[in-house]
Design an enzyme around this catalytic site. Structure first.
Site, PDB file in Angstrom:
ATOM      1  N   LYS A  59      31.985 111.170  88.878  1.00 17.34           N
ATOM      2  CA  LYS A  59      32.851 112.301  88.545  1.00 17.34           C
ATOM      3  C   LYS A  59      34.222 112.020  89.140  1.00 17.34           C
ATOM      4  CE  LYS A  59      31.790 116.215  86.862  1.00 17.34           C
ATOM      5  NZ  LYS A  59      31.378 116.270  85.450  1.00 17.34           N
ATOM      6  N   THR A  82      26.893 113.452  86.876  1.00 18.45           N
ATOM      7  CA  THR A  82      28.216 113.555  87.498  1.00 18.45           C
ATOM      8  C   THR A  82      28.472 114.996  87.929  1.00 18.45           C
ATOM      9  OG1 THR A  82      29.427 113.952  85.438  1.00 18.45           O
ATOM     10  CG2 THR A  82      29.040 111.656  86.060  1.00 18.45           C
ATOM     11  N   ASP A  83      27.873 115.933  87.229  1.00 18.04           N
ATOM     12  CA  ASP A  83      28.000 117.330  87.652  1.00 18.04           C
ATOM     13  C   ASP A  83      27.390 117.541  89.034  1.00 18.04           C
ATOM     14  OD1 ASP A  83      28.683 120.167  86.620  1.00 18.04           O
ATOM     15  OD2 ASP A  83      26.650 120.367  87.411  1.00 18.04           O
ATOM     16  N   PHE A 135      70.878  90.060  97.321  1.00 18.22           N
ATOM     17  CA  PHE A 135      70.034  89.285  96.408  1.00 18.22           C
ATOM     18  C   PHE A 135      70.878  88.188  95.772  1.00 18.22           C
ATOM     19  CE2 PHE A 135      67.454  88.785  92.372  1.00 18.22           C
ATOM     20  CZ  PHE A 135      66.394  88.143  93.000  1.00 18.22           C
ATOM     21  N   ARG A 180      73.467  95.753  98.119  1.00 16.28           N
ATOM     22  CA  ARG A 180      72.919  96.579  97.043  1.00 16.28           C
ATOM     23  C   ARG A 180      72.060  97.679  97.641  1.00 16.28           C
ATOM     24  NH1 ARG A 180      67.742  93.370  94.208  1.00 16.28           N
ATOM     25  NH2 ARG A 180      66.641  92.935  96.157  1.00 16.28           N
ATOM     26  N   GLN A 226      60.612  90.919  98.139  1.00 17.96           N
ATOM     27  CA  GLN A 226      59.429  90.211  98.647  1.00 17.96           C
ATOM     28  C   GLN A 226      59.478  90.110 100.175  1.00 17.96           C
ATOM     29  OE1 GLN A 226      60.990  89.413  95.821  1.00 17.96           O
ATOM     30  NE2 GLN A 226      59.695  88.198  94.438  1.00 17.96           N
ATOM     31  N   ASN A 278      60.586  97.995  92.115  1.00 20.63           N
ATOM     32  CA  ASN A 278      62.011  97.958  92.478  1.00 20.63           C
ATOM     33  C   ASN A 278      62.717  99.038  91.664  1.00 20.63           C
ATOM     34  OD1 ASN A 278      64.625  97.335  93.123  1.00 20.63           O
ATOM     35  ND2 ASN A 278      64.349  95.104  92.953  1.00 20.63           N
ATOM     36  N   HIS A 293      65.459 100.349  90.435  1.00 21.00           N
ATOM     37  CA  HIS A 293      66.836  99.851  90.343  1.00 21.00           C
ATOM     38  C   HIS A 293      67.869 100.978  90.403  1.00 21.00           C
ATOM     39  CE1 HIS A 293      65.027  96.053  89.345  1.00 21.00           C
ATOM     40  NE2 HIS A 293      64.547  96.484  88.199  1.00 21.00           N
TER      41      HIS A 293
END
Lengths: 286, 286, 286, 286
Positions: free
Chosen positions: A11, A56-57, A153, A170, A213, A239, A241
């Site tokens: 569930k 599942t109940d 970068f 940046r 990284q 990332n 941006h």
């Protein structure tokens, strides 16, 4: 000839809120619980014979009943409790996986009974139990962080399709999704969580970043350094941006002041940091 | 001592629409492309030296440029083309994973230039290439199906937390997420896709179901039967519960006529069906 | 001195699925129903006296019970039936608003009991009843359409912040949200819906567009022309930008072939087209 | 004869992040800005003549350029600045509507350049300007609050479809969406916002609730009491049902301890509280 391969059933996303009333100062735990069981399930797939299938109940009911009977402390403890129950109670169930997400709340002022949902990250865990052994992975998602500077970068590989300019400054932003595997259970899951979370935040902030990284690796190693009980950390860092807007057409410069926050596409950096002597993970990451 | 474990990086969810204009009858292909590369990436993690890193921005540019240069036919072919390019072009890249989702459109009337987005399922694929070998998994998601009858659920295991009544007639509904691995590439990816999709739909419809697991297995075996190029099928079937509403308080019966479609929690049935002689999957499912 | 202004309350998003079983060929209607009532509600706001308040739970029950008792045909009829019931049944309720969304399904092959959810647009309606008079607005949302050509955009106003180049050929795409008000009820709501939908699609396709506003107006007038029972059309058209990718850095041209489908921001064009003699709308649009 | 009715057009959801760098302690403002203009727009609808149309792309550029030139303080000020600009700069533009959402960030530790997104509610505003007059509505959304007690619901109207039991103790939870209209601009928008937010939170907590309507009215009057510059408050409060789970089948009682948090359907309570002498709203709420 077709055969049945790996399978599980359960569930998903049972939304349980547990209130504890000690005098006027109530507490709430707000969880989303997903259970998944596997074992002797060949017959149900081949012939529809459900005799091995705990519905599942029923799994959902168990989550609610256990919240009452045992209370809810650290989500890792609650997940383990449920996982052990399912494998212990039913011989046909050989393996249980319980995943829990916790949604944080804060007190609304000085009132003991009133709460505001915190927008903090979602805390997560996944516990496995196979009848004998247990594995627990703790984690979080949607921890959104941003550095306005200290990120560069450049020096990257270039080919005929490269147009990205190098940058020495940046914005770096991501929505941290992290999970960490425990060598052995910590004494206090909640304290371990806060340590790991704090390590992620601090490493994101104080790493002068030459690439996402590098930041990822710093975040993973910081968790290992701060949490001796953790042997492996997996990180998924989109990332997010933030592109500097070209304001030159309007006679304006833009020295790291105005950014367009883009939706898609986004960079996605995924990586693992682990202790050299980390034990085999078994089913921990499944 | 911390070490770097498995890692990959790339550009996720590049939204590319490719228009082909042959006379008045245009064609469109509408894709969401995600690329992920791995290889000699230790330095970028440890020191931020990006010399092995082909920027994710370049990966995005490559998707657009290849859409122009090579056109877009079957998404599997386009994914393989991209995956091979990244591993062939950059010695530091040892492995490429390209995942594509295709959003279907239909013609708007008789107009060659006008289209309506089909609400059909999303077609998916994931291609891996390691410089030498390739792996392709095709699939779909959000194929929502419902049977109004021919579904039962009884004879299941019961414990102290079981309250679910047995039923000999229920609505069965799910949003099919399926993926299938190819032993060898089919001659025609599009035809293979339609065969697999047709097999899933037919098996869902004509299986008299005693459990969703049984239906899952029937769907998987049907794909294997209809698609000789497929060696393994993985299915994830949320049980989209449609609960019969208790109308007795209003003096009304409810003989399978009025249902409440619930959101959460939901059952989740996951399983694999494969040929006995299916080869090792390698990285296909990663 | 604070006073209570306009208010209403109800049950939102009741998910009801109605199955009709005529022999082997079943039918399903899949609705999301939202009810909102208003009337003598001052006391409940000021003192919490609920004696005028028909619980939202009761409203939900009524939706289910009416689905059984009266069946579900056109959603407009079902909405009116509910709206009239609430105002007729309770003197304190002076006004009812019932909004319904219908999710379309298609048959899964030749099977009378098996269905596939169509990805067509969502059909919508809002019905008001004040005890005496009724108002009905029909509509749709998420009808996503795209023209690969026959769209220009030039000759627009320019100021110091304008950088957009003029274009004589662009992709035009939108997700149509439309609603239309009826002067008097049509004989057949379903037929009227198909007429209006067809008019929207045809006008989008065959209008040579110099601006999305022009297309919007053409779509609205077309509905009025095709549906004599309709007196007003409101349209909300997001301009789903498909930007041509600049491939020049890669030595490639891009003559309307490769586009980036952007998420945000997006243009948003909203407008109304109505008959000169359209009657006052009253609460129809609320 | 078809005629053009009310219309507007603009750029929706421009995502702009403004960084201010004063020494090492940076600041960020993270906004989603939507602009909508109206005026002499008949020709563009009828013939596609765009000479009165300032492109939505230009509107987006203006948002970015103004963020640089003027900085971003309170969102209400920024919205007014933009709205006035559009109506002042272009004679064909008679009316501008600027809606802004602000996403809150907190400092990440002691670092001046590192931030964590707060999960607090989203702050909102809508400013209108018609060339002469301005209207501003401030507000918030997704302020999720919950009381574990001090909420009852009984004495409500009952009819043949009523099955809800009365309760003298229940969980009350909602996601507050509120907007408040200003009689005149406050001296300090930020302070006014915090006052209004604080009033909403306090009234939710300290109102002993007999119905969510009563709580709504208390929240609205509290804002009016705490913020003399506010003349009208509109609230939309979904009743996020937390149903007590019936644990009796498991031999357990449930005295307000274990709840199922339901998704749909949900009650929806909408209401307005205003000063008796509140001036006409004009277009403020559009």
């Amino acid at each position: 000839m077709a055969v049945l391969g790996p399978n599980r059933y359960g569930k998903a996303e049972t939304r349980v809120v547990r209130v504890t009333r000690h005098g006027d100062a109530h507490r709430i735990k707000d969880l989303t619980v997903s259970t998944a069981l596997s074992g002797d399930m060949t017959e149900v797939h081949l012939s529809g014979d459900n005799s091995a299938v705990l519905p599942t109940d029923t799994q959902k009911n168990t989550v609610f009943a256990f919240a009452k009977k045992h209370g809810v402390g650290a989500i890792e403890d609650f997940a383990l409790l449920l996982a052990r129950h399912f494998t212990d109670a039913r011989p046909a169930i050989h393996h249980a996986r319980v995943a829990i997400e916790e949604h944080a709340w804060e007190r609304n002022g000085a009132f003991g009974h009133s709460f505001v949902r915190s927008g903090r990250e979602v805390r997560t865990c996944v516990a496995h139990h196979d009848g004998t052994r247990s594995w627990v992975v703790s984690g979080l998602r949607d921890l959104v962080v941003l550095n306005t500077t200290n990120s560069e970068f450049w020096g990257f590989a270039k080919d005929e399709y490269t147009t990205l300019p190098e940058t020495r400054d940046r914005v770096l932003a991501t929505a941290v999704e992290a999970a960490w595997r425990h060598d052995e259970p910590p004494q206090d899951w909640d304290k371990s969580y806060e340590n790991a979370r704090g390590a992620l935040l601090a490493a994101f902030a104080d790493t002068y970043s030459l690439s996402l990284q590098q930041t990822l690796y710093a975040m993973g190693t910081r968790v290992l350094a701060e949490c001796p009980e953790v042997c492996e950390v997996r990180l998924s860092l989109p990332n997010k941006h933030h592109f500097p807007v070209d304001l030159a057409p309007f006679g304006l410069d833009n020295d790291g002041e105005v950014f367009f926050a883009a939706d898609r596409p986004y960079g996605l950096i995924e990586g693992t940091v682990l202790r050299e002597d980390a034990p085999e993970p078994g089913p921990a990451w499944e």
